[in-house]
Enzyme design. Sequence first.
Site, PDB file in Angstrom:
ATOM      1  N   HIS A 146       0.838  -1.208   0.000  1.00  0.00           N
ATOM      2  CA  HIS A 146       0.000   0.000   0.000  1.00  0.00           C
ATOM      3  C   HIS A 146       0.866   1.250   0.000  1.00  0.00           C
ATOM      4  CE1 HIS A 146      -3.769   2.190   1.386  1.00  0.00           C
ATOM      5  NE2 HIS A 146      -2.819   3.077   1.617  1.00  0.00           N
ATOM      6  N   GLU A 147       1.866   1.278   0.897  1.00  0.00           N
ATOM      7  CA  GLU A 147       2.710   2.468   1.001  1.00  0.00           C
ATOM      8  C   GLU A 147       3.622   2.606  -0.210  1.00  0.00           C
ATOM      9  OE1 GLU A 147       1.832   4.548   3.129  1.00  0.00           O
ATOM     10  OE2 GLU A 147       0.576   3.159   4.251  1.00  0.00           O
TER      11      GLU A 147
END
Length: 205
Positions: A146-147
């Site tokens: 996600h990051e």
Amino acid sequence: MAFEGKILPIVIHGDPVLHKRAAEVEEINDEVRQLVADMHVTQEAARGVGLAAPQVGVGLRIFTWEFEHTGDAPRKGEVLNPVLTLLGKVSQEDPDPETETEGCLSVPGLGYPLKRADHVRLQGFDIDNNPIDFEAHDWFARILQHEYDHLNATLYVNRLNPRWGKRWKKELRKQGWTTAGNTWMPGDDNDPFGHDEEESETADR
């Protein structure tokens, strides 16, 4: 020298910084050290498990994390100029709303199911220029993906399947998150994911 962090406003979907590939960190200087300190404090205030520099308006390839179940990897850390390798496959089945729903501090108050790889390798450097190289599984692997996506101008809502993508686009029109300038301030604004309400309910019991 330790840098004391401060809470930064979190940029919301629609701001150009979230939709442009972040640049490599060329030098770990005091400005970068201060940014990382600020990111850790901001992430904690926002009750997030990860935060990418573009989410606080800075287009650099940095993200932080803090998560309890990291296996042998650090429970809290940051990575500069990361390289993420998928070691597990991403299933083509429909995601499970009960176990695979993601949220994002830059898409406040919402959550949608998404399939991710359950095994990844993360490489890069920490703020002291020490090398990072570890593997992650399950939800921690999801956090890192996600990051890392944020650094490549991809938000998790960009990866939704047609069913959930349609719901997101409807919500996007409703919220009007299509232009620059929308932010929220952890600690000042109401928590968009309801943590404040949860704490209040606990205190009332």
